[in-house]
Design an enzyme around this catalytic site. Structure first.
Site, PDB file in Angstrom:
ATOM      1  N   PRO A   1       0.824  -1.205   0.000  1.00 33.92           N
ATOM      2  CA  PRO A   1       0.000   0.000   0.000  1.00 33.92           C
ATOM      3  C   PRO A   1       0.865   1.266   0.000  1.00 33.92           C
ATOM      4  O   PRO A   1       1.926   1.293   0.640  1.00 33.92           O
ATOM      5  CB  PRO A   1      -0.820  -0.114   1.290  1.00 33.92           C
TER       6      PRO A   1
ATOM      7  N   GLY B   1       1.654   5.264   0.901  1.00 32.92           N
ATOM      8  CA  GLY B   1       1.374   6.167   2.025  1.00 32.92           C
ATOM      9  C   GLY B   1       1.064   5.408   3.293  1.00 32.92           C
ATOM     10  O   GLY B   1       0.168   5.774   4.053  1.00 32.92           O
TER      11      GLY B   1
ATOM     12  N   GLY C   1       3.848   3.819   5.247  1.00 31.14           N
ATOM     13  CA  GLY C   1       5.040   3.612   6.078  1.00 31.14           C
ATOM     14  C   GLY C   1       5.871   2.405   5.696  1.00 31.14           C
ATOM     15  O   GLY C   1       6.781   2.023   6.421  1.00 31.14           O
ATOM     16  N   LEU C   2       5.564   1.786   4.524  1.00 28.25           N
ATOM     17  CA  LEU C   2       6.294   0.576   4.137  1.00 28.25           C
ATOM     18  C   LEU C   2       7.278   0.831   2.989  1.00 28.25           C
ATOM     19  O   LEU C   2       7.773  -0.110   2.376  1.00 28.25           O
ATOM     20  CB  LEU C   2       5.313  -0.542   3.753  1.00 28.25           C
ATOM     21  N   GLY C   3       7.553   2.089   2.713  1.00 25.52           N
ATOM     22  CA  GLY C   3       8.571   2.421   1.712  1.00 25.52           C
ATOM     23  C   GLY C   3       8.108   2.202   0.286  1.00 25.52           C
ATOM     24  O   GLY C   3       8.915   1.863  -0.588  1.00 25.52           O
TER      25      GLY C   3
ATOM     26  N   SER D   1       7.007   4.364  -2.072  1.00 25.42           N
ATOM     27  CA  SER D   1       7.506   5.277  -3.111  1.00 25.42           C
ATOM     28  C   SER D   1       8.952   4.940  -3.467  1.00 25.42           C
ATOM     29  O   SER D   1       9.323   4.939  -4.644  1.00 25.42           O
ATOM     30  CB  SER D   1       7.368   6.745  -2.686  1.00 25.42           C
ATOM     31  N   ALA D   2       9.772   4.612  -2.468  1.00 24.16           N
ATOM     32  CA  ALA D   2      11.176   4.274  -2.761  1.00 24.16           C
ATOM     33  C   ALA D   2      11.262   2.985  -3.575  1.00 24.16           C
ATOM     34  O   ALA D   2      12.030   2.899  -4.536  1.00 24.16           O
ATOM     35  CB  ALA D   2      11.971   4.123  -1.463  1.00 24.16           C
ATOM     36  N   ALA D   3      10.447   1.977  -3.214  1.00 30.22           N
ATOM     37  CA  ALA D   3      10.475   0.704  -3.952  1.00 30.22           C
ATOM     38  C   ALA D   3      10.068   0.936  -5.400  1.00 30.22           C
ATOM     39  O   ALA D   3      10.680   0.390  -6.327  1.00 30.22           O
ATOM     40  CB  ALA D   3       9.556  -0.315  -3.279  1.00 30.22           C
TER      41      ALA D   3
ATOM     42  N   ASP E   1      14.719   4.116   3.063  1.00 28.93           N
ATOM     43  CA  ASP E   1      13.799   3.351   2.204  1.00 28.93           C
ATOM     44  C   ASP E   1      14.496   2.952   0.905  1.00 28.93           C
ATOM     45  O   ASP E   1      14.426   1.793   0.487  1.00 28.93           O
ATOM     46  CB  ASP E   1      12.559   4.190   1.857  1.00 28.93           C
TER      47      ASP E   1
HETATM   48  O1  PMV Z   1       6.791   6.427   5.698  1.00 30.74           O
HETATM   49  P1  PMV Z   1       7.978   5.826   5.070  1.00 30.74           P
HETATM   50  O2  PMV Z   1       7.841   4.406   4.673  1.00 30.74           O
HETATM   51  O3  PMV Z   1       8.466   6.627   3.888  1.00 30.74           O
HETATM   52  O4  PMV Z   1       9.167   5.866   6.131  1.00 30.74           O
HETATM   53  C1  PMV Z   1       9.685   7.117   6.504  1.00 30.74           C
HETATM   54  C2  PMV Z   1      10.779   7.007   7.528  1.00 30.74           C
HETATM   55  C3  PMV Z   1      11.163   8.361   8.132  1.00 30.74           C
HETATM   56  O5  PMV Z   1      12.193   8.109   9.073  1.00 30.74           O
HETATM   57  C4  PMV Z   1       9.988   8.996   8.847  1.00 30.74           C
HETATM   58  C5  PMV Z   1      11.647   9.344   7.062  1.00 30.74           C
HETATM   59  C6  PMV Z   1      13.012   9.036   6.477  1.00 30.74           C
HETATM   60  O6  PMV Z   1      13.312   9.573   5.402  1.00 30.74           O
HETATM   61  O7  PMV Z   1      13.792   8.279   7.094  1.00 30.74           O
END
Ligand code: PMV
Length: 304
Positions: A89, A91, A93-95, A97-99, A141
């Site tokens: 999913p 937005g 918190g599981l990265g 956009s980076a993946a 990420d």
């Molecule tokens: O929400 P995510 O999966 O992009 O994780 C962000 C992690 C943070 O520490 C809040 C931001 C970062 O760039 O490390």
């Protein structure tokens, strides 16, 4: 076909942006992508039904700008149709956009025959994508998306792999509340600007938890690790990053027998993780989360 995985931060989110360490683990799901020749460049993202034309203007959508920036990293800008399939999913918190950024970049690299790029170069180039979404990303990420595993991360340094004495089993629960990492990172930055001494003290507290958690993982002391995760969650809550729903989910997971539970990633919604000892407890945690109408999945670290 290229692949880049998502990640779960075990401890240390947000303080990692300020140079403190964090512990993270790759997920066994992420983004697959493939690139082929096309008259004009296009990025198709399933299952979002998104058809993205690159556009670097400020008025363009973030995905359009990110795609344009990745294409601009090539000496000769390629014309490609990249098809990506996202399994995590956004937005949450599981990265995600980076993946997606790393999978797109690797797919184009494969297409143009740039297969010898070093890990550090791929991470650096993929950060142009991540900056569009996160503003000031620590890089955790993108680094995990390029170099999967269980590891300790510190901004600007190479990853330190962590050897787990016992495998780590997590239940990842999705609150269903969307969260914008950029906004949450900016909120912490505002608190930091208002009261740097207080926020630095909190970050130092989190850094101490991270260092202890690394030792617990190496010694196979999962009970200790669970307590450290609970404490990290309390400090993230003190930074106003939790929500009523995440609190409810963490409490339900602990009640079901999880060794520890915390929000993961940026917070303000998104996902939480619960550390569980075995499949039976995992099932109980998942059923408690279902009762709260939350979806979940399990993930396990591999022994290195
Ligand atoms: O929400 P995510 O999966 O992009 O994780 C962000 C992690 C943070 O520490 C809040 C931001 C970062 O760039 O490390």
């Amino acid at each position: 076909m290229s692949y880049a995985g998502g990640k779960a931060i075990l401890l240390g989110e947000h303080s990692v942006v300020y140079g403190h360490p964090a512990l993270a683990m790759s997920l066994d799901r992420g983004v697959h992508a493939a690139a082929k020749s096309a008259p004009t460049s296009l990025l198709s993202v399933a299952p979002w039904n998104a058809e993205i034309v690159p556009d670097d203007r400020d008025t363009a959508l973030p995905l359009q700008r990110a795609f344009a920036k990745v294409l601009a990293t090539y000496a000769e800008v390629p014309r490609v149709h990249v098809e990506a399939q996202v399994q995590i999913p956004a937005g949450s918190g599981l990265g995600c956009s980076a993946a997606l950024g790393v999978a797109v970049l690797k797919a184009i690299d494969e297409f143009v025959g740039l297969n010898a790029a070093s890990t550090a170069t791929v991470i650096e180039r993929s950060l142009v994508w991540e900056r569009v979404f996160h503003g000031n990303p620590s890089g955790i990420d993108s680094t995990l998306a390029v170099s999967p595993g269980l590891c300790m991360f510190r901004r600007g340094e190479a990853l330190t792999p962590v050897r787990a004495r016992k495998p780590l089993r997590l239940v990842v629960g999705d609150s269903g509340e969307p969260s914008a990492t950029r906004g949450m990172v900016e909120e912490v930055a505002r608190q930091h600007a208002r009261n740097p001494a207080r926020i630095e003290k909190l970050f130092e507290g989190i850094a101490a938890l991270v260092t202890n958690a690394k030792m617990s993982i190496e010694q196979g002391d999962l009970k200790d690790l669970g307590k450290l995760m609970d404490l990290n969650h309390a400090l993230l809550n003190a930074l106003m990053l939790s929500t009523a729903r995440l609190e409810e989910m963490c409490a339900a997971a602990r009640h079901a027998g999880a060794l520890g539970a915390k929000l993961t990633g940026a917070g303000g919604g998104g996902c939480m993780i619960a550390l569980v000892e075995d499949d039976e407890i995992a099932s109980r945690v998942e059923s408690e989360l279902r009762a709260l109408s939350c979806t979940s999945f399990r993930v396990q670290s591999h022994l290195s």
